[in-house]
Scaffold this active site. Structure first.
Site, PDB file in Angstrom:
ATOM      1  N   ASP A 156      -6.336   2.054  -2.926  1.00  0.00           N
ATOM      2  CA  ASP A 156      -7.549   1.850  -2.127  1.00  0.00           C
ATOM      3  C   ASP A 156      -7.834   3.042  -1.214  1.00  0.00           C
ATOM      4  O   ASP A 156      -8.738   2.989  -0.390  1.00  0.00           O
ATOM      5  CB  ASP A 156      -7.513   0.526  -1.332  1.00  0.00           C
ATOM      6  CG  ASP A 156      -6.376   0.435  -0.362  1.00  0.00           C
ATOM      7  OD1 ASP A 156      -5.537   1.365  -0.308  1.00  0.00           O
ATOM      8  OD2 ASP A 156      -6.313  -0.586   0.358  1.00  0.00           O
ATOM      9  N   SER A 175       0.801  -1.224   0.000  1.00  0.00           N
ATOM     10  CA  SER A 175       0.000   0.000   0.000  1.00  0.00           C
ATOM     11  C   SER A 175       0.840   1.283   0.000  1.00  0.00           C
ATOM     12  O   SER A 175       1.632   1.504  -0.902  1.00  0.00           O
ATOM     13  CB  SER A 175      -0.924  -0.085   1.212  1.00  0.00           C
ATOM     14  OG  SER A 175      -1.791   0.983   1.269  1.00  0.00           O
TER      15      SER A 175
HETATM   16 ZN    ZN Z   1      -3.669   1.114   0.280  1.00  0.00          ZN
END
Ligand code: ZN
Ligand code: NG1
Length: 540
Positions: free
Chosen positions: A286, A64
């Site tokens: 995300d 991430s």
């Molecule tokens: Zn992420």
């Protein structure tokens, strides 16, 4: 007799002296110590799929927003949600088994205790972000999958939410709940069409600059744009920046959602002018946060709290205008990191219920699942909206009584399609924000003026053992070390509109301190004092 499980574990031995934990974001650490973990995650994924009678399980390789040298891996359940907690524990135990024989034995133990028939087919779908270590780690994972006799589909590079989407599509294919076509094209077509339908002829004003953190979101957004209405067709002008995935070392460096949120600053590479709408994705797309600079070059952040309030107010209007208000209620789910001003705005202006959960999307998601419409966002920009089964049915069944209701109902139905209900998705969230702003005819200034954020400060404190810091009340109060909460309360009392809390990070070896107050000086001061208390209590 050859034991393929032990052989795979032997090929990727666990480094000595390390303990792994399946945390809020799966396993996440330096990429060079993850090989053994990936192989074992392959075994767990196969077992999980078999336990669910051969449904598809997802495995995403990503770290991430973390630095380029890190990596991580997490498992995705059949409907695209996070791994069940019991299986997090099994994963952790498996990752920490010492010898190949222990791994093989534990594999069989899980099968036995969970009554898993090892002859059941196992199906696993895999993707990764653009990190340099991803290819090697994929190889380690595949060794585990093959040893366990699992069928697998490798989608190559995907954003995390795209992988969640694939999992949900594969498991619902051919059923009345089919989510979409399990291909990248299917993803772009679904969200592209929903965006066009939700706009319903409204043209977004101005353009949008999107910082892709030099991660997988860059090429995927460029692809998605091909499926969105062009500017001539009344669409949005999107300028993509920081989309260099050829140089993996630039991932999340001086750009991306985490950089912008933490530093409260635009990426230096951004050329956007005053009042231009900008947003930043994180490394696996995300999370998304919006921001702009005003005429005086002052930076303003529109974070996850702002997205939640914007979306909740829009959905509230649509529900009312379609004549559904008596059947459907909306709630907002936040964590303790939500700005106090945002919480107050939702409760007092939007008059909606707010729930507070511990940090980590799975807690927010679970709380949101209990609502008719649950809008959940972490302040850092990770979140989505979920609709209960009954709510979806009510929206589908409802008959408009007049043209006004019909108009609202059409937009509501398209908006439901536009939201990735499997997981927080920066690309779909971004399109959602654009739809809301277009319908409200709002500039970023209008959006900002809904409420004034309380100045706040987030600090990270290194302590000898972060596990000594234990919390209650959705992480807002410390129960251990003993006595520290009373001292924090005293500090909070000293500033106006003060609020502060400290909690052990679930993803880093540190304690995080959050403070907010009426002024920047008071917020900074409060954060520093609480950090000092944590440091003193944590140094033993
Ligand atoms: Zn992420
Ligand atoms: P931790 O490290 O537990 O604070 C961070 C974020 C979470 C969440 C996870 C998963 C903050 C303060 N915390 O958790 O919101 O996104 O990472 O990535 O931003």
């Amino acid at each position: 007799m050859a034991d393929p499980i032990a052989e795979a574990a032997q090929k990727h031995p666990a480094p000595e002296g390390l303990t792994y934990t399946y945390g809020t974001a799966g396993f996440r650490t330096k990429a060079d110590v993850l090989d053994s973990v990936l192989t074992r995650v392959g075994l767990i994924a196969a077992l999980r799929s078999r336990a669910l009678k051969g449904q598809w399980i997802g495995v995403m390789i990503t770290a991430s927003h973390n630095p380029p040298g890190d990596n991580g891996v997490k498992l995705v359940e059949p409907l695209g949600n996070m791994l069940q907690e019991e299986w997090e524990v099994l994963s952790t135990t498996m990752a920490n088994k010492a010898t190949p024989e222990d791994v093989s034995q534990y594999y069989r133990d899980i099968a036995k205790t969970h009554r898993i028939d090892l002859a059941t087919p196992a199906r696993v779908v895999v993707a990764r972000d653009t990190r340099a270590s991803g290819a090697r780690l994929l190889g380690c994972l595949v060794d585990g999958l093959k040893a366990a006799g699992a069928d697998y589909k490798d989608f190559g590079f995907l954003t995390t939410p795209q992988l969640h989407y694939m999992v949900r599509c594969l498991n619902t294919e051919g059923t009345p709940n089919a989510y979409g076509s399990p291909t990248e094209k299917g993803y772009y077509e679904k969200f592209g069409a929903a965006f066009k339908n939700a706009l319903k002829g409204k043209k977004p004003s101005g353009g949008l600059t999107v910082d892709c953190a030099n991660g997988v979101g860059g090429p995927k957004l460029t692809e998605l744009i091909k499926y969105l209405p062009s500017e001539d067709e009344g669409g949005l002008k999107i300028t993509v920046i920081n989309d260099n995935v050829i140089k993996p070392d630039s991932l999340n460096v001086e750009c991306g959602a985490d950089y912008v949120k933490t530093n409260q600053r635009a990426p230096p590479s951004s050329k956007a002018g005053p009042n231009d709408r900008c947003c930043s994705l994180d490394g696996d797309a995300d999370r998304v946060v919006y921001y702009f600079k005003d005429d005086s070059n002052v930076f303003h952040l529109l974070d996850g709290d702002r997205i939640a309030t914007l979306v909740a107010s829009f959905l509230g209007d649509l529900i009312r205008q379609s004549g559904l208000a008596e059947q459907i209620t909306i709630g907002v789910v936040q964590t303790a990191y939500a700005n106090g001003a945002a919480t107050k705005y939702v409760e007092q202006t939007l008059k909606l219920k707010v729930d507070c959960t511990p940090t980590g999307v799975k807690y927010l998601h679970h709380a949101a699942e209990k609502l008719d419409i649950g809008v959940y966002f972490e302040a850092n920009g990770h979140g989505t909206v979920i609709f209960s089964h009954e709510t979806l049915e009510a929206i589908a069944r409802h008959e408009a009584r007049n043209p006004g209701q019909k108009e609202a109902l059409d937009i509501l139905r398209a908006t439901v399609e536009l939201i990735n209900q499997a997981v927080g998705d920066a690309l779909s969230d971004m399109l959602l924000v654009e739809v809301v702003l277009a319908h409200k005819n709002w500039t970023v200034q209008n959006w900002l003026s809904t409420y004034d954020d309380l100045p706040n400060r987030l600090l990270k404190v290194t302590v000898s053992d972060r596990n000594r810091f234990q919390t209650t009340d959705a992480e807002r109060r410390l129960v251990k070390p003993e006595g520290i909460q009373k001292l924090i309360d005293q500090e909070v009392q000293k500033v106006r509109q003060g609020r502060a809390f400290a909690r052990a990070s679930g993803t880093e070896d540190a304690v995080r301190v959050y403070a907010e107050a009426a002024t920047r000086a008071e917020a900074d001061d409060l954060a520093r004092r609480v950090a000092d208390l944590v440091k003193a209590a944590g140094t033993v």
